[in-house]
Design a protein around this motif. Structure first.
Motif, PDB file in Angstrom:
ATOM      1  N   VAL A 113       4.607  13.486  13.668  1.00  0.00           N
ATOM      2  CA  VAL A 113       4.384  12.112  14.114  1.00  0.00           C
ATOM      3  C   VAL A 113       3.135  11.538  13.441  1.00  0.00           C
ATOM      4  O   VAL A 113       2.271  12.284  12.983  1.00  0.00           O
ATOM      5  CB  VAL A 113       4.202  12.032  15.653  1.00  0.00           C
ATOM      6  CG1 VAL A 113       5.493  12.359  16.370  1.00  0.00           C
ATOM      7  CG2 VAL A 113       3.099  12.974  16.121  1.00  0.00           C
ATOM      8  N   CYS A 114       3.084  10.189  13.388  1.00  0.00           N
ATOM      9  CA  CYS A 114       1.893   9.532  12.851  1.00  0.00           C
ATOM     10  C   CYS A 114       1.716   8.198  13.587  1.00  0.00           C
ATOM     11  O   CYS A 114       2.500   7.861  14.471  1.00  0.00           O
ATOM     12  CB  CYS A 114       2.028   9.305  11.350  1.00  0.00           C
ATOM     13  SG  CYS A 114       3.224   8.017  10.926  1.00  0.00           S
ATOM     14  N   CYS A 132       5.997  10.493   7.495  1.00  0.00           N
ATOM     15  CA  CYS A 132       6.213  11.768   8.194  1.00  0.00           C
ATOM     16  C   CYS A 132       7.450  12.472   7.646  1.00  0.00           C
ATOM     17  O   CYS A 132       8.484  11.834   7.428  1.00  0.00           O
ATOM     18  CB  CYS A 132       6.468  11.520   9.686  1.00  0.00           C
ATOM     19  SG  CYS A 132       5.015  11.023  10.586  1.00  0.00           S
ATOM     20  N   CYS A 162       7.830   5.529   7.770  1.00  0.00           N
ATOM     21  CA  CYS A 162       6.503   6.131   7.589  1.00  0.00           C
ATOM     22  C   CYS A 162       6.641   7.371   6.704  1.00  0.00           C
ATOM     23  O   CYS A 162       7.739   7.737   6.318  1.00  0.00           O
ATOM     24  CB  CYS A 162       5.872   6.501   8.934  1.00  0.00           C
ATOM     25  SG  CYS A 162       6.811   7.725   9.862  1.00  0.00           S
ATOM     26  N   CYS A 179       5.100   5.969  13.494  1.00  0.00           N
ATOM     27  CA  CYS A 179       6.249   6.307  14.349  1.00  0.00           C
ATOM     28  C   CYS A 179       5.844   6.493  15.810  1.00  0.00           C
ATOM     29  O   CYS A 179       6.700   6.548  16.686  1.00  0.00           O
ATOM     30  CB  CYS A 179       7.029   7.494  13.801  1.00  0.00           C
ATOM     31  SG  CYS A 179       6.073   8.965  13.457  1.00  0.00           S
ATOM     32  N   LYS A 219      10.720  10.067   7.196  1.00  0.00           N
ATOM     33  CA  LYS A 219      11.267   9.155   8.196  1.00  0.00           C
ATOM     34  C   LYS A 219      11.542   7.764   7.616  1.00  0.00           C
ATOM     35  O   LYS A 219      11.258   7.491   6.462  1.00  0.00           O
ATOM     36  CB  LYS A 219      10.305   9.071   9.384  1.00  0.00           C
ATOM     37  CG  LYS A 219      10.231  10.369  10.209  1.00  0.00           C
ATOM     38  CD  LYS A 219       9.448  10.153  11.500  1.00  0.00           C
ATOM     39  CE  LYS A 219       9.365  11.441  12.325  1.00  0.00           C
ATOM     40  NZ  LYS A 219       8.639  11.225  13.602  1.00  0.00           N
TER      41      LYS A 219
HETATM   42 ZN   LIG Z   1       5.381   8.907  11.234  1.00  0.00          ZN
END
Ligand SMILES: [Zn+2]
Length: 465
Positions: free
Chosen positions: A39-40, A26, A24, A43, A21
């Protein structure tokens, strides 16, 4: 449309080819991944996290900008675009406002030079899914944040397009360019490229633009074309019956084939843009930019011009718009394949299936076809088998006995049998019905599938005379 000039500008959102992304680590989720599995903290917009720009996305954006003849300013920065929407977890989108990554380019589309205002980088939002039970009027909305934070390039043109055709051609040329330079797969069906045309009409010879409407998130070339035609027609009818156009954002309904009002147009001040405090401004390394410029492949417009020296326009329209096909064609010809026959083969056989063999194999096959060593039908089978097994066309021909029979004495025996077996067609032919020949040739091909059609035809004619 008599008496009106159509004015169209385009914003195109393109997902650059990256593994991760925008800010980040991800991974970019594959299509149909279970919701909210990519997701993290970053994000999802949790407090206390820091975004870090993705170098691969910056590189793809710079390559795109260079291929679009843009200038790359020395400094660029990210800004926060603030708005509230359930698919935007942070309450703002990181985008670029007054110092975009590139400005002032152009793209030639047919005879029109379309000016590019800017190409900048931003992040995508999540996706809302609305479900519910109509009967009990129980509605539910869900959010999937897999897309939240996926990199997006926004390519903004000046209002230089003058018809729905031109707008579609512009988007197609952009796709070809993005694929050629490897910046994006730009597959509209997968949502990797979305077009947002803004449309207005005005009387010819007027300087001032009419009031424009913007169409959101169009995801096919066909929808783009139809939506613009619809919108132009709607605006024309409104103005001709004395009504006014409201500046607004409209959507396109594929099922109803019409545009519909979504919301009144926002202005930049509505978004309270301010510099993203967590990302320092970027100073772009000039040596890196020059390196990227040098590494760009030959651009589609240049290649098409070169191909047009050897091929008819209809073939260039197919081969010149696909880097893989153009590479295959030019390498095969360099390996000794006949140019026109190879171009025909690529347009009719390779492009529809999308299955490519190596240029050397294609050259080998094209030479066999040209020399009359195999028939076209056999060539098709050999090609398919070569794609599947990776074996050379010569091996496959030898193994299957595809070699074309051009021996006259051998074919004369078959032709004689055909004449014996088809007394009516023979009588018709001798009585002046020349089309009876087709039935005779058909029977001959059934008896000798590998017959060289030219020689077979000649032998048959001799026996009928
Ligand atoms: Zn993320």
């Amino acid at each position: 449309m008599d008496g009106w000039e159509v004015v169209i500008g385009m914003e195109v959102h393109v997902q650059p080819k990256t593994l991760t992304k925008m800010f980040c680590g991800c991974a970019v989720a594959p299509l149909n991944a279970p919701p909210n599995t990519y997701v993290c903290e970053v994000c999802l917009g949790l407090p206390g996290v820091l975004p870090v720009p993705n170098r691969a996305a910056v590189e793809a954006c710079l390559k795109t900008a260079l291929a679009l003849n843009c200038e790359i300013p020395r400094h660029t920065k990210f800004d926060r675009k603030n708005y509230m929407y359930p698919d935007l977890p942070k309450g703002y989108q990181i985008s670029q406002y007054d110092l975009p990554m590139s400005v002032d380019g152009h793209l030639e589309v047919g005879s029109r030079k379309v000016r590019i205002r800017r190409v900048h980088l931003e992040e995508d939002t999540g996706k809302l899914i609305h479900a519910g039970d109509k009967l009990h009027k129980a509605w539910e909305s869900y959010v999937d944040l897999n897309r939240a934070g996926v990199p997006l390039m926004e390519i903004v043109s000046e209002p230089d397009l003058r018809s729905a055709d031109e707008a579609r051609d512009y988007a197609m040329e952009l796709r070809t360019l993005l694929r050629t330079i490897g910046a994006s797969e730009a597959d509209m069906e997968k949502g990797q490229m979305r077009a947002e045309p803004n449309i207005s009409i005005r009387r010819p010879e007027t300087e001032e633009f009419g009031v424009k409407t913007e169409l959101k998130n169009i995801n096919s070339f066909r929808a783009l074309h139809r939506a613009i035609l619809y919108e132009v027609d709607r605006q024309t009818q409104a103005l001709e019956s004395g009504r006014t156009i409201v500046q607004e954002t409209r959507g396109w309904s594929e099922s109803e084939q019409r545009t519909f009002s979504q919301r009144s147009k926002e202005f930049a001040e509505d978004y309270r843009y301010f510099p993203e405090p967590d990302i320092p401004p970027l100073e772009l390394d000039r040596a890196w930019i020059e390196e990227l410029r040098r590494a760009l492949p030959e651009l589609p417009s240049v290649r098409r011009t070169r191909l047009l020296e050897h091929l008819p326009a209809a073939q260039v329209a197919v081969i010149g718009n696909d880097r893989d096909l153009a590479d295959l064609f030019e390498s095969a010809v360099a390996s000794g394949a006949p140019a026109l026959a190879t171009a025909n083969w690529i347009v009719n056989e390779v492009a529809p299936s999308g299955k490519l063999v190596s240029a050397e194999y294609l050259a080998e096959l094209m030479k066999m076809l040209q020399d009359g060593a195999i028939t076209r039908d056999s060539a098709r089978e050999v090609y398919a088998e070569s794609v599947e097994t990776g074996r050379t066309p010569a091996e496959i021909v030898a193994e299957h006995g595809y070699s074309q029979v051009s021996d006259e004495s051998e074919l004369r025996v078959v032709a004689a049998a055909v004449i014996d077996a088809n007394p009516k067609a023979v009588a018709d032919y001798r009585g002046g019905k020349k089309q009876a020949m087709q039935a005779l040739m058909q029977d001959l091909r059934k008896r000798a599938p590998h017959a060289n059609p030219k020689v077979a035809n000649k032998v048959l004619l001799e026996l009928l005379a």
